[in-house]
Design a protein around this motif. Structure first.
Motif, PDB file in Angstrom:
ATOM      1  N   VAL A 269       3.112  10.503 -17.549  1.00  0.00           N
ATOM      2  CA  VAL A 269       1.985  10.317 -18.473  1.00  0.00           C
ATOM      3  C   VAL A 269       1.304   8.967 -18.292  1.00  0.00           C
ATOM      4  O   VAL A 269       0.518   8.540 -19.147  1.00  0.00           O
ATOM      5  CB  VAL A 269       2.469  10.467 -19.935  1.00  0.00           C
ATOM      6  CG1 VAL A 269       2.916  11.893 -20.202  1.00  0.00           C
ATOM      7  CG2 VAL A 269       3.593   9.499 -20.247  1.00  0.00           C
ATOM      8  N   ARG A 270       1.592   8.281 -17.155  1.00  0.00           N
ATOM      9  CA  ARG A 270       1.050   6.937 -16.940  1.00  0.00           C
ATOM     10  C   ARG A 270      -0.467   6.889 -17.125  1.00  0.00           C
ATOM     11  O   ARG A 270      -0.997   6.010 -17.816  1.00  0.00           O
ATOM     12  CB  ARG A 270       1.432   6.446 -15.539  1.00  0.00           C
ATOM     13  CG  ARG A 270       0.807   5.088 -15.172  1.00  0.00           C
ATOM     14  CD  ARG A 270       1.218   4.661 -13.774  1.00  0.00           C
ATOM     15  NE  ARG A 270       2.645   4.341 -13.746  1.00  0.00           N
ATOM     16  CZ  ARG A 270       3.147   3.150 -14.082  1.00  0.00           C
ATOM     17  NH1 ARG A 270       2.343   2.198 -14.508  1.00  0.00           N
ATOM     18  NH2 ARG A 270       4.438   2.923 -14.032  1.00  0.00           N
ATOM     19  N   GLU A 271      -1.194   7.822 -16.514  1.00  0.00           N
ATOM     20  CA  GLU A 271      -2.651   7.776 -16.574  1.00  0.00           C
ATOM     21  C   GLU A 271      -3.150   7.969 -18.007  1.00  0.00           C
ATOM     22  O   GLU A 271      -4.101   7.314 -18.448  1.00  0.00           O
ATOM     23  CB  GLU A 271      -3.245   8.855 -15.651  1.00  0.00           C
ATOM     24  CG  GLU A 271      -4.771   8.880 -15.596  1.00  0.00           C
ATOM     25  CD  GLU A 271      -5.384   7.539 -15.167  1.00  0.00           C
ATOM     26  OE1 GLU A 271      -6.548   7.292 -15.538  1.00  0.00           O
ATOM     27  OE2 GLU A 271      -4.697   6.738 -14.481  1.00  0.00           O
ATOM     28  N   ALA A 272      -2.517   8.892 -18.745  1.00  0.00           N
ATOM     29  CA  ALA A 272      -2.931   9.120 -20.133  1.00  0.00           C
ATOM     30  C   ALA A 272      -2.683   7.872 -20.984  1.00  0.00           C
ATOM     31  O   ALA A 272      -3.519   7.495 -21.827  1.00  0.00           O
ATOM     32  CB  ALA A 272      -2.168  10.315 -20.712  1.00  0.00           C
ATOM     33  N   VAL A 273      -1.542   7.223 -20.754  1.00  0.00           N
ATOM     34  CA  VAL A 273      -1.234   5.989 -21.494  1.00  0.00           C
ATOM     35  C   VAL A 273      -2.245   4.899 -21.140  1.00  0.00           C
ATOM     36  O   VAL A 273      -2.751   4.176 -22.012  1.00  0.00           O
ATOM     37  CB  VAL A 273       0.206   5.517 -21.175  1.00  0.00           C
ATOM     38  CG1 VAL A 273       0.457   4.125 -21.762  1.00  0.00           C
ATOM     39  CG2 VAL A 273       1.218   6.506 -21.725  1.00  0.00           C
ATOM     40  N   ARG A 274      -2.572   4.794 -19.841  1.00  0.00           N
ATOM     41  CA  ARG A 274      -3.537   3.782 -19.401  1.00  0.00           C
ATOM     42  C   ARG A 274      -4.883   3.993 -20.098  1.00  0.00           C
ATOM     43  O   ARG A 274      -5.503   3.039 -20.589  1.00  0.00           O
ATOM     44  CB  ARG A 274      -3.706   3.858 -17.877  1.00  0.00           C
ATOM     45  CG  ARG A 274      -4.526   2.678 -17.301  1.00  0.00           C
ATOM     46  CD  ARG A 274      -4.870   2.917 -15.844  1.00  0.00           C
ATOM     47  NE  ARG A 274      -5.883   3.955 -15.731  1.00  0.00           N
ATOM     48  CZ  ARG A 274      -7.183   3.741 -15.931  1.00  0.00           C
ATOM     49  NH1 ARG A 274      -7.623   2.535 -16.276  1.00  0.00           N
ATOM     50  NH2 ARG A 274      -8.039   4.721 -15.813  1.00  0.00           N
ATOM     51  N   GLN A 281      -8.173  -1.362 -26.227  1.00  0.00           N
ATOM     52  CA  GLN A 281      -8.603  -2.732 -25.937  1.00  0.00           C
ATOM     53  C   GLN A 281     -10.126  -2.861 -25.940  1.00  0.00           C
ATOM     54  O   GLN A 281     -10.674  -3.874 -26.392  1.00  0.00           O
ATOM     55  CB  GLN A 281      -8.013  -3.186 -24.602  1.00  0.00           C
ATOM     56  CG  GLN A 281      -6.487  -3.362 -24.663  1.00  0.00           C
ATOM     57  CD  GLN A 281      -5.886  -3.775 -23.332  1.00  0.00           C
ATOM     58  OE1 GLN A 281      -6.617  -4.142 -22.405  1.00  0.00           O
ATOM     59  NE2 GLN A 281      -4.567  -3.717 -23.237  1.00  0.00           N
ATOM     60  N   ALA A 282     -10.798  -1.812 -25.441  1.00  0.00           N
ATOM     61  CA  ALA A 282     -12.271  -1.838 -25.441  1.00  0.00           C
ATOM     62  C   ALA A 282     -12.798  -1.877 -26.872  1.00  0.00           C
ATOM     63  O   ALA A 282     -13.752  -2.590 -27.188  1.00  0.00           O
ATOM     64  CB  ALA A 282     -12.811  -0.602 -24.710  1.00  0.00           C
ATOM     65  N   GLU A 283     -12.153  -1.109 -27.766  1.00  0.00           N
ATOM     66  CA  GLU A 283     -12.568  -1.105 -29.173  1.00  0.00           C
ATOM     67  C   GLU A 283     -12.361  -2.492 -29.803  1.00  0.00           C
ATOM     68  O   GLU A 283     -13.226  -2.996 -30.539  1.00  0.00           O
ATOM     69  CB  GLU A 283     -11.760  -0.051 -29.943  1.00  0.00           C
ATOM     70  CG  GLU A 283     -12.207   0.068 -31.403  1.00  0.00           C
ATOM     71  CD  GLU A 283     -11.410   1.098 -32.182  1.00  0.00           C
ATOM     72  OE1 GLU A 283     -11.611   1.173 -33.406  1.00  0.00           O
ATOM     73  OE2 GLU A 283     -10.579   1.821 -31.573  1.00  0.00           O
ATOM     74  N   ALA A 284     -11.205  -3.136 -29.470  1.00  0.00           N
ATOM     75  CA  ALA A 284     -10.922  -4.476 -30.021  1.00  0.00           C
ATOM     76  C   ALA A 284     -11.952  -5.494 -29.530  1.00  0.00           C
ATOM     77  O   ALA A 284     -12.453  -6.324 -30.306  1.00  0.00           O
ATOM     78  CB  ALA A 284      -9.508  -4.896 -29.626  1.00  0.00           C
ATOM     79  N   LEU A 285     -12.295  -5.425 -28.241  1.00  0.00           N
ATOM     80  CA  LEU A 285     -13.292  -6.354 -27.694  1.00  0.00           C
ATOM     81  C   LEU A 285     -14.668  -6.124 -28.312  1.00  0.00           C
ATOM     82  O   LEU A 285     -15.402  -7.070 -28.611  1.00  0.00           O
ATOM     83  CB  LEU A 285     -13.359  -6.198 -26.169  1.00  0.00           C
ATOM     84  CG  LEU A 285     -12.162  -6.768 -25.382  1.00  0.00           C
ATOM     85  CD1 LEU A 285     -12.247  -6.335 -23.924  1.00  0.00           C
ATOM     86  CD2 LEU A 285     -12.124  -8.290 -25.488  1.00  0.00           C
ATOM     87  N   ALA A 286     -15.030  -4.835 -28.478  1.00  0.00           N
ATOM     88  CA  ALA A 286     -16.337  -4.524 -29.066  1.00  0.00           C
ATOM     89  C   ALA A 286     -16.418  -5.059 -30.491  1.00  0.00           C
ATOM     90  O   ALA A 286     -17.436  -5.606 -30.922  1.00  0.00           O
ATOM     91  CB  ALA A 286     -16.555  -3.008 -29.049  1.00  0.00           C
ATOM     92  N   ARG A 287     -15.323  -4.890 -31.260  1.00  0.00           N
ATOM     93  CA  ARG A 287     -15.307  -5.402 -32.628  1.00  0.00           C
ATOM     94  C   ARG A 287     -15.445  -6.929 -32.648  1.00  0.00           C
ATOM     95  O   ARG A 287     -16.218  -7.485 -33.446  1.00  0.00           O
ATOM     96  CB  ARG A 287     -14.001  -4.977 -33.316  1.00  0.00           C
ATOM     97  CG  ARG A 287     -13.878  -5.500 -34.752  1.00  0.00           C
ATOM     98  CD  ARG A 287     -12.640  -4.958 -35.420  1.00  0.00           C
ATOM     99  NE  ARG A 287     -12.767  -3.526 -35.628  1.00  0.00           N
ATOM    100  CZ  ARG A 287     -13.425  -2.986 -36.656  1.00  0.00           C
ATOM    101  NH1 ARG A 287     -14.034  -3.761 -37.541  1.00  0.00           N
ATOM    102  NH2 ARG A 287     -13.497  -1.682 -36.788  1.00  0.00           N
ATOM    103  N   LYS A 288     -14.710  -7.606 -31.728  1.00  0.00           N
ATOM    104  CA  LYS A 288     -14.747  -9.072 -31.681  1.00  0.00           C
ATOM    105  C   LYS A 288     -16.151  -9.550 -31.364  1.00  0.00           C
ATOM    106  O   LYS A 288     -16.702 -10.473 -31.991  1.00  0.00           O
ATOM    107  CB  LYS A 288     -13.764  -9.553 -30.614  1.00  0.00           C
ATOM    108  CG  LYS A 288     -13.643 -11.082 -30.529  1.00  0.00           C
ATOM    109  CD  LYS A 288     -12.601 -11.465 -29.509  1.00  0.00           C
ATOM    110  CE  LYS A 288     -12.481 -12.992 -29.393  1.00  0.00           C
ATOM    111  NZ  LYS A 288     -11.489 -13.398 -28.373  1.00  0.00           N
TER     112      LYS A 288
END
Length: 296
Positions: A269-274, A281-288
């Protein structure tokens, strides 16, 4: 999630129908006994002239109407080709008079009985005697006849066979259902005896404890899946009891291979986890970045 590879069989009327053999003499007897069903309804096209008189009118009023109708009947018989013109000028049936008295094609039951009886006793081109009905006096000219043809046996043979097979299957259902129920229970280590005895199709599938959205038929039955995932059925891989999965429809299933619920290894499931981490992380950066712009 927990899942299982299974075998299952379904008994229903459609399955029984396939195994029903109908003798040729029964097919022909049904055809003969039901000829009306295989005969196109006869329809007739007529013109008429109506001299209207109320059924409760006085005797002298009726006599005057009858005398007028008799005079028109004589004119119609002198010159049958002018019947339409005669109807247009003299008929009290305003609906058909504008069409030269034409009533188009009609079948039995469409007209008042005296009119129907007369029209269906005539030959094409005939002009009737006066016909009295609740509306008054009619003069009828028969224009055309269609229908009344019998379909040949060969043309309806398949239809008759389907009907008789359905009847036989319905009669045999209770007996077949009992056989099915007993066989899957008494020989619970295999579905093959039920397949052989009742000429069923053994199917395979991968299933979970709950019906998968969009699934139809036996595998959409929560009752069948509950029986299949019962601890005894999982442990011993025995047939389930016969389960009613629809009207006149029974099913039984057995687990071939069971796979309990498990955590998948990271390698699978590596790709799904990635992708999940990237999204988080993209959501956290967008919020910041958004909060920084709001501060500005």
């Amino acid at each position: 999630p927990e899942q299982a590879s299974i075998e299952y069989v379904v008994l229903d009327l459609a399955v029984l129908k396939k195994s029903m053999a109908v003798p040729e003499d029964e097919l022909r007897k049904h055809y003969t006994d039901n000829l009306n069903r295989f005969t196109a309804p006869e329809e007739r096209r007529a013109r008429h002239i109506l001299i209207k008189v109320d059924k409760d009118a006085a005797a002298d009023s009726k006599q005057k109407a009858k005398a007028r109708a008799e005079a028109l009947l004589a004119d119609a018989r002198k010159n049958p080709t002018a019947f339409a013109d005669l109807a247009s000028k003299n008929s009290d049936d305003t609906g058909s008079a504008t069409q030269g008295g034409d009533l188009d094609f009609f079948g039995r039951g469409a007209m008042v009985k005296p009119f129907e009886d007369a029209a269906f006793a005539m030959k094409v081109g005939d002009i009737s005697n006066l016909v009295e009905s609740e509306f008054g006096f009619h003069i009828i000219k028969l224009e055309a006849v269609k229908g009344g043809e019998k379909k040949p046996f060969e043309a309806v043979r398949a239809e008759i066979e389907e009907v008789l097979r359905q009847q036989l299957a319905t009669k045999k259902w209770a007996e077949a259902a009992e056989q099915f129920t007993n066989t899957v229970y008494e020989q619970s280590d295999s579905l093959q005896p039920a397949v052989d005895k009742l000429k069923l199709e053994k199917r395979t599938a991968n299933v979970r404890r709950n019906p998968v959205p969009g699934t139809s038929g036996a595998l959409a039955s929560a009752k069948l899946l509950d029986a299949l995932f019962a601890s005894d059925a999982i442990k011993n891989k025995r047939n389930t009891d016969a389960v009613e999965v629809g009207p006149n429809q029974l099913a039984s299933a057995r687990i071939v291979q069971h796979q309990p619920a498990r955590t998948l290894p990271l390698a699978e499931v590596r790709e799904a986890v990635r992708q999940q981490l990237v999204a988080t992380q993209a959501e956290a950066l967008a919020r910041k970045e958004g909060e920084a712009r709001m501060a500005q």
